[in-house]
Design a protein around this motif. Structure first.
Motif, short mmCIF file in Angstrom:
data_model
loop_
_atom_site.label_atom_id
_atom_site.label_comp_id
_atom_site.label_asym_id
_atom_site.label_seq_id
_atom_site.Cartn_x
_atom_site.Cartn_y
_atom_site.Cartn_z
N ALA A 43 0.78 -1.17 -0.02
CA ALA A 43 0.08 0.09 -0.04
C ALA A 43 0.77 1.18 -0.04
CB ALA A 43 -1.03 0.10 1.17
N GLY A 44 2.12 0.99 0.50
CA GLY A 44 2.90 2.51 0.58
C GLY A 44 4.33 1.94 0.84
N SER A 45 5.35 2.98 0.69
CA SER A 45 6.71 2.87 1.05
C SER A 45 7.20 4.21 1.41
CB SER A 45 7.41 2.01 0.33
OG SER A 45 7.61 2.90 -1.14
N VAL A 46 8.38 4.09 2.20
CA VAL A 46 9.14 5.41 2.51
C VAL A 46 10.73 4.98 2.61
CG1 VAL A 46 8.93 5.59 5.06
CG2 VAL A 46 9.26 7.44 3.68
N GLN A 47 11.69 5.62 2.40
CA GLN A 47 12.99 5.45 2.71
C GLN A 47 13.55 6.46 3.61
OE1 GLN A 47 15.24 4.97 -1.05
NE2 GLN A 47 13.12 4.42 -2.07
N LEU A 48 14.49 6.08 4.55
CA LEU A 48 15.03 6.97 5.33
C LEU A 48 16.64 6.67 5.00
CD1 LEU A 48 15.14 8.84 7.84
CD2 LEU A 48 15.63 6.55 9.14
N HIS A 49 17.19 7.84 4.26
CA HIS A 49 18.51 7.77 3.87
C HIS A 49 19.32 8.42 5.16
CE1 HIS A 49 17.94 7.39 -0.59
NE2 HIS A 49 16.72 6.91 0.07
N LEU A 50 20.25 7.59 5.69
CA LEU A 50 20.97 7.93 6.80
C LEU A 50 22.30 8.72 6.06
CD1 LEU A 50 20.96 4.88 9.08
CD2 LEU A 50 19.45 6.93 9.14
N CYS A 51 22.49 9.97 6.40
CA CYS A 51 23.79 10.47 6.13
C CYS A 51 25.16 9.89 6.58
CB CYS A 51 23.61 12.07 6.32
SG CYS A 51 25.27 13.09 5.61
N THR A 52 26.09 9.78 5.75
CA THR A 52 27.14 9.04 6.17
C THR A 52 28.42 9.79 6.13
OG1 THR A 52 27.54 8.05 3.98
CG2 THR A 52 26.39 6.64 5.63
N LYS A 53 28.06 11.11 5.67
CA LYS A 53 29.56 12.08 5.63
C LYS A 53 29.67 12.35 6.97
CE LYS A 53 27.37 14.36 1.64
NZ LYS A 53 27.11 15.43 0.87
N GLU A 54 30.95 12.52 7.31
CA GLU A 54 31.37 12.72 8.64
C GLU A 54 30.85 13.89 9.49
OE1 GLU A 54 35.88 13.38 8.80
OE2 GLU A 54 36.25 11.24 8.28
N ASN A 55 30.42 14.69 8.89
CA ASN A 55 29.89 16.01 9.35
C ASN A 55 28.39 16.10 9.17
OD1 ASN A 55 29.23 16.67 6.49
ND2 ASN A 55 29.84 18.77 6.67
N GLY A 56 27.82 14.91 8.98
CA GLY A 56 26.43 14.70 8.73
C GLY A 56 25.75 13.61 9.38
N THR A 57 26.41 12.84 10.28
CA THR A 57 25.88 11.98 10.98
C THR A 57 24.72 12.01 11.82
OG1 THR A 57 27.69 11.61 12.52
CG2 THR A 57 28.09 10.40 10.48
N HIS A 58 24.50 13.12 11.95
CA HIS A 58 23.29 13.66 12.92
C HIS A 58 22.15 13.68 12.08
CE1 HIS A 58 24.75 17.34 10.89
NE2 HIS A 58 23.59 18.10 11.32
N ARG A 59 22.11 13.86 10.85
CA ARG A 59 20.93 14.10 9.94
C ARG A 59 20.63 12.76 9.06
NH1 ARG A 59 24.82 17.28 7.08
NH2 ARG A 59 25.04 16.66 4.78
N ALA A 60 19.08 12.52 8.63
CA ALA A 60 18.70 11.84 7.64
C ALA A 60 17.82 12.35 6.66
CB ALA A 60 18.07 10.58 8.29
N THR A 77 7.04 6.09 11.50
CA THR A 77 7.74 5.33 11.45
C THR A 77 9.22 5.38 11.00
OG1 THR A 77 5.83 3.53 11.11
CG2 THR A 77 8.25 2.57 10.90
N ALA A 78 9.43 6.20 10.12
CA ALA A 78 10.73 6.52 9.79
C ALA A 78 11.40 7.48 10.61
CB ALA A 78 10.62 7.28 8.43
N GLU A 79 10.60 8.46 11.30
CA GLU A 79 11.01 9.45 12.20
C GLU A 79 11.40 8.61 13.42
OE1 GLU A 79 9.35 13.12 15.08
OE2 GLU A 79 8.50 12.94 12.57
N GLU A 80 10.80 7.57 14.06
CA GLU A 80 11.06 6.93 14.94
C GLU A 80 12.43 6.10 14.85
OE1 GLU A 80 11.58 5.59 18.75
OE2 GLU A 80 10.18 7.18 18.06
N ARG A 81 12.32 5.56 13.60
CA ARG A 81 13.99 4.96 13.21
C ARG A 81 15.10 6.01 13.25
NH1 ARG A 81 15.67 0.22 10.93
NH2 ARG A 81 17.94 0.15 11.16
N ALA A 82 15.03 7.09 12.85
CA ALA A 82 15.78 8.19 12.83
C ALA A 82 16.27 8.44 14.26
CB ALA A 82 15.39 9.46 12.32
N ARG A 83 15.18 8.54 15.05
CA ARG A 83 15.67 8.82 16.60
C ARG A 83 16.80 7.61 16.95
NH1 ARG A 83 10.32 11.24 16.85
NH2 ARG A 83 10.51 13.41 17.48
N GLN A 84 16.26 6.37 17.02
CA GLN A 84 16.99 5.42 17.25
C GLN A 84 18.37 5.30 16.75
OE1 GLN A 84 14.54 1.88 15.97
NE2 GLN A 84 12.96 2.32 17.40
#
Length: 147
Positions: A47-64, A87-94
């Motif tokens: 029925a749907g989907s979303v992606q959470l892209h975790l930033c892997t740059k050294e200066n960006g590991t705090h964002r997604a 759900t994606a937001e909760e995973r970002a927090r984790q």
């Protein structure tokens, strides 16, 4: 689902009519260590989907980044996109992410969803994405600080 969503007019990086082969190639490219994919099912149907892209740059590991939120047209207005976003937001927090970013086409209903979830408009870029009819549409960038 991707073909149906794109052919229904969603601005998620593709233009209609979308070929099945293009969709298959896209989905085959999605799996990556820094991409978390969520899929919503209703019965046996996707029925749907979303992606959470975790930033892997050294200066960006705090964002997604939230990417490719989509809901199959047959399942819209049932809270699926909202649930996927939460759900994606909760995973970002984790994952200890403190900032979420995303963009969407100006005027699309998704703008209302993102604002209702606490995302703040950061700005707009005109002529960012081409539509099926050849017109160029603005995109709106949003962010949300996570506590």
């Amino acid at each position: 689902m991707l073909v149906k969503v794109v052919d229904d007019g969603a601005s998620i990086g593709f233009l209609p009519p979308m070929k099945q082969e293009t969709a298959i190639r896209y989905w085959e490219s999605v799996p990556a260590p820094d991409v978390i994919l969520y899929v919503a099912k209703v019965g046996d149907n996707i029925a749907g989907s979303v992606q959470l892209h975790l930033c892997t740059k050294e200066n960006g590991t705090h964002r997604a980044e939230i990417a490719k939120l989509m809901t199959h047209p047959d399942f819209r207005r049932k809270g699926i996109a909202r649930t996927l976003m939460q759900t994606a937001e909760e995973r970002a927090r984790q994952e200890n992410r403190k900032l979420l970013v995303l963009d969407t086409r100006e005027g699309d209903p998704s703008n209302l969803l993102y604002r209702s979830l606490g995302f703040v408009e950061a700005g707009r870029i005109p002529d960012f994405a081409q539509s099926e009819n050849g017109s160029l549409d603005a995109t709106v960038f949003y962010y949300k600080r996570l506590t």
